[in-house]
Design an enzyme around this catalytic site. Structure first.
Site, PDB file in Angstrom:
ATOM      1  N   ASP A  30       0.926  -1.348   0.016  1.00  0.00           N
ATOM      2  CA  ASP A  30      -0.143  -0.007  -0.058  1.00  0.00           C
ATOM      3  C   ASP A  30       1.068   1.218  -0.103  1.00  0.00           C
ATOM      4  OD1 ASP A  30       0.928  -0.015   2.514  1.00  0.00           O
ATOM      5  OD2 ASP A  30      -0.665  -0.846   3.365  1.00  0.00           O
ATOM      6  N   ASP A  32       1.577   5.048   1.699  1.00  0.00           N
ATOM      7  CA  ASP A  32       1.570   5.867   2.691  1.00  0.00           C
ATOM      8  C   ASP A  32       1.721   7.292   2.091  1.00  0.00           C
ATOM      9  OD1 ASP A  32       0.171   4.188   4.443  1.00  0.00           O
ATOM     10  OD2 ASP A  32       2.330   3.296   5.072  1.00  0.00           O
ATOM     11  N   ASP A 108      10.481   4.038  13.086  1.00  0.00           N
ATOM     12  CA  ASP A 108      11.098   2.837  14.026  1.00  0.00           C
ATOM     13  C   ASP A 108      12.494   2.517  13.197  1.00  0.00           C
ATOM     14  OD1 ASP A 108       9.818   1.904  11.770  1.00  0.00           O
ATOM     15  OD2 ASP A 108       8.791   0.611  12.711  1.00  0.00           O
TER      16      ASP A 108
END
Ligand code: ATP
Ligand code: MG
Length: 402
Positions: A30, A32, A108
């Site tokens: 997907d 983002d 992260d």
């Protein structure tokens, strides 16, 4: 999409997993977007936009069945009241907006912090991610143990990305995991369930399983299974898990569907056999399985949630195992019509492959499904209680003995 935000005066980039995947030659799952616009400002630009999330407020822009997630640049939170942080370091709410660079630093792993600019086709790297992509390294941004304390789920994400991308985890990023793994017990069980699905349904489940064991994280997700595997080295139940995960990986790679119920049924099969020990002699088999399943699920639900539709199906998969032995009269046809026959049969085949039931039993059911009624009738057994060779009964064998 990016250009509409830009025309409205906001910087906007593709970010995270999709940029990383494109750079290593994978097809992104997907897309983002990260932008300077606040969620409400994004909503003002797009009619097809919904705002979601409390802990992490986002805009979802809907294009038919596709959803593009648009997040506002986040900053670290220094001032009190800007974010909610638990005393153990966990971030409970994260809605402090910042600059693009600040946004990169609070992500992260370095490889998840790249920004793609669709105006000049450049990739913007604030954290040394390109070098890590080159050397296929997963490196935590910032001080690893602090970042794990902020959000312990990052430990599972480390394993997930290492397995899925086939990256190695940089030593300082690995180091705190064993010690901090226990922090996962404070994560809501529903979030752990979601994370589990990502771990095991990402087409790299076998590798993920080995890594979870290596970092002693399986203990946090499936403590009963982990105990069973530690106490029964190279058990058929562990081989069954590996076989089922290999199967899951193959199915996902071929675009076929998979169900979490099967994953859980396989993962908890070892503890299930243990629960069954001693019960099968006292009550009928189906009842023993029911009681054992109740007890086992009650324990597992303390760690991860399992939505009811899946736990119902797991029970059925387990319960039907006792009916495969019954190969006389009308019973085989009744079993064929059971809505869960297919999943239970797949489970039986796995059990046969790891030597837990005779291969002949699985082959019989394979043939029985495929042939016409006259041939099926010939296959029927005269009775369901054939003389058994006396062998030392194993836990695995007990389950098929009525
Ligand atoms: P996938 O392809 O599996 O979706 P992804 O990198 O897109 O991988 P997501 O979980 O979709 O992973 O998250 C999107 C991005 O948001 C990540 O790339 C990362 O930059 C950031 N992110 C997500 N979860 C966290 C977290 N727990 N802590 C810090 N940053 C995170
Ligand atoms: Mg993603």
């Amino acid at each position: 999409m990016l250009s509409r935000l830009r025309s409205a005066g906001y910087d906007a980039y593709l970010v995270g997993g999709c940029v990383r995947d494109l750079l290593i030659g994978k097809i992104p799952k997907d897309f983002d977007v990260s932008t300077r616009a606040h969620p409400e400002q994004v909503q003002a630009v797009f009619k097809n936009c919904r705002l979601i999330g409390r802990r992490f407020r986002l805009a979802h822009i809907h294009f038919g069945r596709e959803v593009i997630e648009v997040a506002t640049f986040r900053a670290p939170h220094h001032q009190e009241g800007e974010s909610l942080q638990h005393e153990d370091g966990r971030i409970l709410r994260d809605n402090v907006y910042g600059t693009e660079e600040e946004d990169a630093w609070r992500r992260d792993f370095t490889v998840n912090a790249l920004y793609y600019d669709s105006v000049d086709f450049s990739v913007r790297d604030h954290v040394g991610a390109m070098a890590d992509i080159e050397s296929r390294t997963l490196r935590m941004i910032g001080e690893p143990s602090e970042r794990y304390k902020e959000d312990p789920v990052r430990m599972l994400r480390a394993v997930r990305f290492a397995a899925k991308l086939d990256f190695s985890i940089e030593p300082a990023t690995q180091a705190p995991i064993k010690e901090l793994g226990g922090m996962l017990k404070d994560i809501p069980s529903s979030r752990l369930f979601d994370e589990l699905l990502k771990l095991f349904h990402g087409a790299a489940a076998v590798k993920t399983f080995h890594l979870l064991r290596e970092y002693d994280l399986l203990r946090q997700l499936f403590p009963l299974s982990d105990d069973y595997f530690k106490n029964n080295i190279d058990s058929s139940a562990e081989r069954l898990v590996l076989a089922s995960l290999a199967n899951t990986d193959a199915r996902i790679s071929e675009g076929k569907s998979v169900t979490p119920a099967f994953l859980f049924a396989a993962m908890l099969w070892g503890p299930m056999l243990k629960e069954l020990e001693g019960k099968s002699n006292k009550v009928p088999q189906y009842q023993a399985i029911q009681v054992a399943a109740d007890q086992l699920l009650a324990k597992q639900l303390q760690y991860t949630s399992i939505p009811r539709r899946f736990s119902v199906m797991m029970r059925e998969i387990w319960q039907l195992q006792s009916r495969f032995e019954m190969r006389s009269g009308k019973r085989p046809w009744r079993l064929l019509e059971h809505p869960r026959f297919r999943a239970a049969y797949d489970f039986l085949v796995l059990r046969a492959n790891v030597g837990e039931v005779p291969a002949e039993l699985a082959t019989w059911w394979t043939d029985f499904q495929e042939c016409e009624e006259p041939a099926q009738k010939k296959m029927l057994k005269k009775s369901d209680a054939p003389k058994r060779r006396r062998r030392k009964p194993t836990a695995a064998k007990k389950i098929i003995e009525v």
